[in-house]
Design an enzyme around this catalytic site. Structure first.
Site, PDB file in Angstrom:
ATOM      1  CB  SER A   1      -0.974  -0.053   1.186  1.00 34.73           C
ATOM      2  OG  SER A   1      -1.986   0.909   1.058  1.00 34.73           O
TER       3      SER A   1
ATOM      4  CD  GLU B   1      -5.412  -4.289  -3.703  1.00 35.12           C
ATOM      5  OE1 GLU B   1      -5.453  -3.835  -2.545  1.00 35.12           O
ATOM      6  OE2 GLU B   1      -4.391  -4.782  -4.199  1.00 35.12           O
TER       7      GLU B   1
ATOM      8  CG  HIS C   1      -5.720  -2.527   0.551  1.00 42.11           C
ATOM      9  ND1 HIS C   1      -4.871  -2.393  -0.524  1.00 42.11           N
ATOM     10  CD2 HIS C   1      -5.255  -1.674   1.504  1.00 42.11           C
ATOM     11  CE1 HIS C   1      -3.942  -1.500  -0.241  1.00 42.11           C
ATOM     12  NE2 HIS C   1      -4.145  -1.054   0.988  1.00 42.11           N
TER      13      HIS C   1
END
Length: 514
Positions: free
Chosen positions: A183, A304, A398
């Site tokens: 990320s 995600e 995610h």
């Protein structure tokens, strides 16, 4: 005991692994050093105890909606520019591969003390693992007229330099450093790859759910100005440094609620500064002017967006908004009407939230990572994590892959996101692929070429699919070029009505995340 450039440290043996926690790589970034580039720490006499994690950078807590899934320990103290080392063989001579981990958290949250990031499993398998704390939020990424930009990124560079200079004493090979992040950590790793000052410090890199980017300076300025407006102070580093730290964090959290990965808005990020970030990092990497000798492992999770929309029930809310949500996604992605039409045709049974989520995921992650791989065939490897969480609604969201990459599924913090009973064989497969990549640059499947091989880690045995996202990627006019922050060819720029709809949706997101 191991010597570092600033003094000796004593760690602990835990299950046969030598662990050193909380080693300072830079001075505490407060007082005269607040909002300034990192400086070396003061040397110390004797042997410093390195048995416990060091202080974490100042950060607001996650909202209740996210805290049920994500853990974020807080360790008080000013000496927050520190790192941790796990090694099977401390001492020079071993020259083992090194994995340097940069945590995620939208550049506003996270730390190296998150239990999911336990580096002992990498050390168990012959890789020296290092994890880093760096400045966050306005302290690390605020943009001020009286302070240099990107201090948090400069912290990461200082940590990388420390590792390159010091890791041999811990058994690592300074010529085999793999810079790895997820990320915001992946975005940071990508920007560092493009930085001239980092040239020669990294042999390989792993970008998990993040692509190199520099955000518009005005986007960061708006965050700072909104904070300054609430605090009734000038938007300067000097004025911000005089504010109580708890008040500053609370104000940052309040202003940050108006931002969203799905719909954008003002946010903290790295900016082109003419120095550490001399130009757009994605252009630098795709045009071959930076880090041309670095092997890349890059990928994403299948769903995600579900971590962005499931907490607080936002999936249902976006589905109900329908056209307004699609309009917001088009504005966020600078996309014309052909893009959502194409997604509808490819996924006729998908709801609005899935269409919006996958569009934004492709815009932010898959399109730039595809371009990066296209520019570096033969040395790039791509993957998709497709195993769905055992918790309702999350899918392959995610950050879900982290417990598998670190083989840390047995810690409670991993189960907060994965649920009970995550498959150990999947962790074995992913973790061993990362170990192989850090060791040799070959994770176990074919490098990127014209057939677009993507390793899929899902239910059952991992397998290689060829071009599994090509149809969606080809919908984007800029899929083979660096996108500009303007509408796609043929699209109308968002007018006042669309802008108002986006603002309403952002406010709705903010309310539901409180």
């Amino acid at each position: 005991m191991v010597g570092t450039p600033h003094g000796a440290v004593r760690g602990r043996y835990e299950r046969g692994i030598a662990v050193f926690r909380g080693i300072p790589y830079a001075a505490p970034p407060f007082g005269a050093l607040r909002f300034r580039p990192p400086r070396p720490p003061e040397p110390w006499d004797g042997v410093r105890d390195a048995g416990a994690f060091g202080p974490t950078a100042p950060k607001p807590a996650y909202s209740e909606a996210f805290a049920q899934y994500l853990s974020d320990p807080v360790i008080p103290g000013d000496d927050c520019l520190n790192l941790n080392v796990w090694t099977p063989e401390p001492g020079p001579g071993a020259r083992l591969p090194v994995l340097l981990w940069l945590h995620g958290g939208a550049l506003t949250r996270g730390s190296s003390a998150v239990p999911v990031y336990d580096g002992s499993t990498f050390a168990r398998d012959g890789v020296v693992c290092v994890s880093v704390n760096y400045r966050l939020g306005v302290e690390g990424y605020g943009l001020f007229p009286d302070a240099p930009p990107n201090p948090g990124l400069r912290d990461q560079l200082a940590a990388l330099r420390w590792v390159h200079a010091s890791i041999e004493a811990f058994g690592g090979d300074p010529d085999r450093i793999t810079l790895c992040g997820q990320s915001a950590g992946a975005i940071s790793a990508g920007v560092l790859l493009a930085a001239p000052q980092a040239r020669g410090l990294v042999r390989r890199a792993v970008l998990q759910s993040g692509a190199p980017e520099a955000v518009e300076r005005d986007k960061v300025r708006r965050m700072v100005r909104r904070m300054a407006g609430r605090l009734k102070i000038p938007a300067t580093a000097e004025a911000f440094a005089a504010v109580d730290r708890a008040v500053l964090l609370r104000t940052q959290a309040e202003v940050g609620r108006l931002s969203s990965p799905v719909l954008g808005g003002p946010a903290f990020g790295m900016v082109v500064d003419g120095d550490l970030v001399p130009r757009d990092p994605l252009k630098a990497l795709t045009e071959g002017s930076a880090a041309g000798d670095v092997d890349l492992l890059m990928g994403w999770t299948r769903d995600e967006y579900r971590l962005w929309l499931v907490p607080g029930g936002l999936v249902d809310h976006v589905d109900r908004l329908g056209a307004v949500a699609l309009a917001g996604a088009m504005a966020r992605c600078h996309a014309g009407h052909d893009v959502p039409r194409g997604y509808r045709a490819l996924h006729p049974d998908a709801g609005t939230a899935e269409i919006v989520g996958q569009m934004v995921t492709d815009h932010l992650l898959r399109v730039p990572l595809y371009r990066l791989a296209d520019a570096r065939p033969g040395t790039s490897h791509l993957y998709e994590f497709a195993w769905p969480s055992l918790l309702p609604g999350l899918g392959a969201c995610h950050a879900l892959e982290l417990g598998f990459v670190f083989d840390s599924g047995d810690v409670p913090e991993s189960r907060k996101l994965a649920g009970e009973g995550a498959p150990q064989e999947l962790a074995d497969a992913m973790h061993s692929a990362w170990v192989r990549f850090a060791t040799s640059g070959a994770p176990g499947w074919a490098a990127w070429d014209a057939t677009h091989p993507v390793r899929v880690f899902g239910e059952g045995e991992p397998y290689t699919a060829h071009g599994p996202r090509d149809a969606e990627i080809d919908l984007w006019p800029a899929a083979r070029a660096v996108p500009e922050p303007v509408p796609a060819s043929g699209a109308r720029a968002p007018g006042a009505e669309l802008a108002a709809a986006v603002r309403r949706l952002r406010r709705s997101v903010a309310v539901r995340h409180r």
